[in-house]
Design an enzyme around this catalytic site. Structure first.
Site, mmCIF file in Angstrom:
data_model
loop_
_atom_site.group_PDB
_atom_site.id
_atom_site.type_symbol
_atom_site.label_atom_id
_atom_site.label_comp_id
_atom_site.label_asym_id
_atom_site.label_seq_id
_atom_site.Cartn_x
_atom_site.Cartn_y
_atom_site.Cartn_z
ATOM 1 N N ASN A 23 5.709 -16.111 23.887
ATOM 2 C CA ASN A 23 6.222 -14.737 23.812
ATOM 3 C C ASN A 23 7.261 -14.423 24.887
ATOM 4 O OD1 ASN A 23 4.725 -14.339 21.571
ATOM 5 N ND2 ASN A 23 3.119 -13.115 22.559
ATOM 6 N N ARG A 92 7.744 -12.036 12.658
ATOM 7 C CA ARG A 92 8.178 -10.671 12.991
ATOM 8 C C ARG A 92 9.096 -10.635 14.209
ATOM 9 N NH1 ARG A 92 5.863 -6.588 10.959
ATOM 10 N NH2 ARG A 92 6.539 -5.372 12.737
ATOM 11 N N CYS A 116 1.825 -7.232 8.186
ATOM 12 C CA CYS A 116 1.310 -8.241 9.103
ATOM 13 C C CYS A 116 -0.208 -8.168 9.112
ATOM 14 C CB CYS A 116 1.870 -7.939 10.481
ATOM 15 S SG CYS A 116 1.083 -8.799 11.806
ATOM 16 N N ARG A 121 2.519 -2.543 12.446
ATOM 17 C CA ARG A 121 3.581 -3.020 13.326
ATOM 18 C C ARG A 121 4.987 -2.550 12.924
ATOM 19 N NH1 ARG A 121 2.610 -9.123 14.851
ATOM 20 N NH2 ARG A 121 3.595 -8.511 16.792
ATOM 21 N N PRO A 122 5.201 -1.229 12.956
ATOM 22 C CA PRO A 122 6.528 -0.709 12.624
ATOM 23 C C PRO A 122 7.563 -1.055 13.709
ATOM 24 C CG PRO A 122 5.122 1.049 13.454
ATOM 25 C CD PRO A 122 4.259 -0.183 13.368
ATOM 26 N N ILE A 123 8.854 -0.857 13.387
ATOM 27 C CA ILE A 123 9.910 -1.073 14.394
ATOM 28 C C ILE A 123 10.703 0.214 14.628
ATOM 29 C CG2 ILE A 123 10.178 -3.577 14.093
ATOM 30 C CD1 ILE A 123 12.739 -2.748 12.361
ATOM 31 N N ASP A 124 10.062 1.347 14.285
ATOM 32 C CA ASP A 124 10.753 2.640 14.410
ATOM 33 C C ASP A 124 11.257 2.908 15.817
ATOM 34 O OD1 ASP A 124 7.908 2.709 14.887
ATOM 35 O OD2 ASP A 124 8.076 4.870 15.156
ATOM 36 N N LEU A 125 10.512 2.464 16.834
ATOM 37 C CA LEU A 125 10.925 2.758 18.213
ATOM 38 C C LEU A 125 12.173 1.967 18.599
ATOM 39 C CD1 LEU A 125 7.384 2.813 19.895
ATOM 40 C CD2 LEU A 125 8.730 4.759 19.106
ATOM 41 N N LEU A 329 -4.605 -1.538 20.481
ATOM 42 C CA LEU A 329 -3.183 -1.743 20.148
ATOM 43 C C LEU A 329 -2.902 -1.916 18.663
ATOM 44 C CD1 LEU A 329 -3.179 -2.673 23.338
ATOM 45 C CD2 LEU A 329 -0.841 -3.094 22.694
ATOM 46 N N ARG A 399 1.727 -21.966 15.068
ATOM 47 C CA ARG A 399 2.826 -21.054 15.428
ATOM 48 C C ARG A 399 2.880 -20.821 16.929
ATOM 49 N NH1 ARG A 399 3.087 -15.780 11.895
ATOM 50 N NH2 ARG A 399 4.633 -15.492 13.497
HETATM 51 C C1 EPZ Z 1 4.087 -8.355 21.230
HETATM 52 O O1 EPZ Z 1 4.205 -7.852 19.908
HETATM 53 C C2 EPZ Z 1 3.569 -9.768 21.108
HETATM 54 N N1 EPZ Z 1 4.526 -10.551 20.336
HETATM 55 C C3 EPZ Z 1 2.193 -9.760 20.443
HETATM 56 O O2 EPZ Z 1 1.695 -11.090 20.443
HETATM 57 C C4 EPZ Z 1 1.264 -8.873 21.262
HETATM 58 O O3 EPZ Z 1 0.025 -8.777 20.587
HETATM 59 C C5 EPZ Z 1 1.859 -7.484 21.424
HETATM 60 O O4 EPZ Z 1 3.188 -7.573 21.993
HETATM 61 C C6 EPZ Z 1 1.058 -6.574 22.320
HETATM 62 O O5 EPZ Z 1 0.902 -7.163 23.575
HETATM 63 C C7 EPZ Z 1 5.593 -11.051 20.942
HETATM 64 O O6 EPZ Z 1 5.820 -10.896 22.130
HETATM 65 C C8 EPZ Z 1 6.493 -11.871 20.103
HETATM 66 P P1 EPZ Z 1 4.396 -3.977 20.516
HETATM 67 P P2 EPZ Z 1 5.080 -6.544 19.620
HETATM 68 O O7 EPZ Z 1 5.728 -3.550 19.995
HETATM 69 O O8 EPZ Z 1 6.165 -6.472 20.605
HETATM 70 C C9 EPZ Z 1 3.329 0.006 18.105
HETATM 71 C C10 EPZ Z 1 0.744 -13.041 19.504
HETATM 72 O O9 EPZ Z 1 -0.401 -13.304 19.039
HETATM 73 N N2 EPZ Z 1 4.772 0.102 17.799
HETATM 74 O O10 EPZ Z 1 4.219 -3.999 21.983
HETATM 75 O O11 EPZ Z 1 5.419 -6.560 18.183
HETATM 76 C C11 EPZ Z 1 2.678 -1.208 17.453
HETATM 77 O O12 EPZ Z 1 2.339 -0.969 16.107
HETATM 78 C C12 EPZ Z 1 1.430 -11.731 19.183
HETATM 79 O O13 EPZ Z 1 1.383 -13.826 20.204
HETATM 80 C C13 EPZ Z 1 5.233 1.173 17.073
HETATM 81 O O14 EPZ Z 1 4.480 2.055 16.664
HETATM 82 O O15 EPZ Z 1 4.033 -5.409 19.917
HETATM 83 C C14 EPZ Z 1 1.486 -1.429 18.353
HETATM 84 O O16 EPZ Z 1 0.454 -0.546 18.013
HETATM 85 C C15 EPZ Z 1 0.726 -10.938 18.131
HETATM 86 N N3 EPZ Z 1 6.579 1.242 16.790
HETATM 87 C C16 EPZ Z 1 2.022 -1.039 19.738
HETATM 88 O O17 EPZ Z 1 3.164 -0.219 19.489
HETATM 89 C C17 EPZ Z 1 7.461 0.283 17.229
HETATM 90 O O18 EPZ Z 1 8.662 0.421 16.951
HETATM 91 C C18 EPZ Z 1 2.448 -2.219 20.613
HETATM 92 O O19 EPZ Z 1 3.291 -3.086 19.849
HETATM 93 C C19 EPZ Z 1 6.979 -0.795 17.966
HETATM 94 C C20 EPZ Z 1 5.614 -0.881 18.244
#
Ligand code: EPZ
Length: 420
Positions: A23, A92, A116, A121-125, A329, A399
């Site tokens: 990561n 993703r 997923c 896991r949206p990307i709205d932010l 989370l 992966r």
């Molecule tokens: C990263 O995912 C990691 N992936 C994940 O690891 C890890 O579980 C996660 O961070 C939390 O630590 C990578 O680094 C590639 P987030 P990421 O955006 O960045 C919400 C593994 O097993 N959110 O920090 O996708 C989201 O739904 C993986 O290696 C929004 O609502 O996670 C979640 O509830 C799985 N809108 C929270 O925020 C957004 O636009 C944190 O997600 C973005 C996120």
């Protein structure tokens, strides 16, 4: 398709070397889109997700020379800015090319990642922040179409939620933007810190590294020269081997790590009753005769990581008493529970909370991996289950874990990879 066959119960002993962090590597590979030179990345984990992102960059026109533990990537001649569905749907983290592509070229198309196994896991932010920086964004036919005809401009981004890849994406977008970007409520994860450090070393002004407020001074489109660097050790791989030692109640030394990245995990193991010998770049987990149940809440770094939740859930089945694990989370990150129940675990799920009653003697069975960390939890449980466990669908494991079965074999586990 491959599967893993594990005979239990087993004891482990010896030491294991931890690979570079998947990561951390993913955003750092995407970061090569900001470089004017060929970038050398060392201590690269040789796992499928890394190859997927390198393939995505190659499809965009980058040249990449991949060796076992390093890669050289040159994005200087890149012209294509469309990250297509066929690759993004498999990983993703492909969304990490959105920020750097947009800031460098002023336009790009990136497929929406879709659903997923661990949650929505949206990307709205990510998208909202880029819009604040002047991007025009629309969603068409499953693609994010992003344009910034006059370049991205610095802005003050306040993330509603802490997002790891969201922070990384905006740091990379801000690096080539015009002016100053402030990110409030930034992620503190070591993987984000390393991205900022490498960019800072390359000459991008970044203040507040390692804090929740980052200030990035953009170059207004000028690419940067990036020197060779090593990926930080994988704290989740390390934590998984710490759990392997703990669940089998064995003495194992985990080498080539950053113990300061593992404090929440170490603290939980100590609370359970294990003794840890912590050195500069290693931790030895020692067996214990007095173990007790714990309560765990997953949160952002430096608190207990969601990526270690499944492994600790498996571990809690082997500890006397009732443990409660709350997942804060991802709403659906308990798919491993029904598979652990197939091995005989006593786990009750209510909302985002799992109640585990131990100690249960697990018995080998056929189980199915559902996501990366869930898969490793099944392997851990299989090592203490009586008899044979077959863990199917281990492409999830491939992966993100470098040669998991070889590393476990070297510690004494009876584990082999077979074909279905
Ligand atoms: C990263 O995912 C990691 N992936 C994940 O690891 C890890 O579980 C996660 O961070 C939390 O630590 C990578 O680094 C590639 P987030 P990421 O955006 O960045 C919400 C593994 O097993 N959110 O920090 O996708 C989201 O739904 C993986 O290696 C929004 O609502 O996670 C979640 O509830 C799985 N809108 C929270 O925020 C957004 O636009 C944190 O997600 C973005 C996120």
């Amino acid at each position: 398709m491959d599967y893993l066959q594990i005979q239990g119960p087993t004891k482990l002993s010896g030491s294991v070397d931890i690979s570079g962090a998947k990561n951390a590597a993913l955003p750092l590979i995407a970061m090569t889109l900001l470089a004017s030179n060929e970038v050398t990345i060392n201590n690269l984990p040789n796992v499928v997700d890394i190859k997927t992102l390198i393939k995505l960059l190659s499809n965009l026109g980058a040249t990449a020379t991949l060796n076992k533990c390093s890669v050289k990537i040159d994005t200087c001649c890149l012209t294509n800015t469309k990250a297509t569905y066929d690759i993004v749907k498999t990983m993703r983290a492909s969304i990490l090319v959105l920020g750097p592509l947009l800031s460098r070229f002023g336009h790009c198309e990136v497929s929406l990642p879709g659903g997923c196994a661990i949650g929505q896991r949206p990307i709205d932010l990510h998208l909202k922040a880029l819009e604040q920086m002047g991007a025009e964004i629309s969603i068409e036919a499953g693609y994010v179409l992003a344009k910034a005809p006059n370049g991205l401009k610095g802005a003050h981004i306040v993330f509603d939620k802490i997002t790891v890849t969201g922070t990384a994406n905006i740091v990379m977008a801000a690096a080539l933007a015009k002016g100053k970007t402030i990110i409030t409520n930034a992620a503190l994860e070591p993987e984000v810190v390393q991205l900022c450090q490498v960019l800072k070393h390359a000459g991008i002004g970044i203040d507040g590294i390692g804090s929740s407020e980052l200030t990035i001074y953009g170059t207004d489109g000028r690419l940067v020269e990036i020197e060779p660097f090593d990926i930080i050790p994988d704290r989740i791989e390390a934590g998984t081997y710490m759990c392997a030692a703990a669940i089998t109640n064995s003495e194992v030394t985990i080498n080539k790590i950053r113990p300061d990245h593992l404090e929440a995990v170490s603290a939980k193991l100590e609370q359970m009753g294990f003794t840890l010998v912590v050195k500069k770049d290693s931790i030895t987990v020692k067996p214990s005769t007095k173990l007790k149940a714990v309560d765990i809440i997953t949160q952002e770094f430096p608190a207990f990581p969601t990526d270690m939740q499944a492994q600790f859930l498996a571990l809690c089945t082997q500890v006397q008493g009732v443990s409660i694990i709350e997942e804060r989370l991802f709403e659906n990150r308990f798919m491993h529970v029904s598979e652990l129940q197939r091995l005989g675990a006593d786990i009750k799920l209510k909302g985002n909370s799992a109640t585990i009653s131990g100690k249960q003697q697990l018995v080998g069975a056929d189980v199915m991996a559902t996501d990366l960390r869930a898969s490793s939890a099944l392997v851990l449980a299989a090592m203490v289950a009586e008899g044979t466990t077959n863990v199917h669908r281990i492409y999830h494991l491939d992966r993100g874990y470098v040669e998991l079965e070889k590393k476990l074999q070297s510690l004494g586990a009876n584990i082999k990879r077979l074909k279905e």
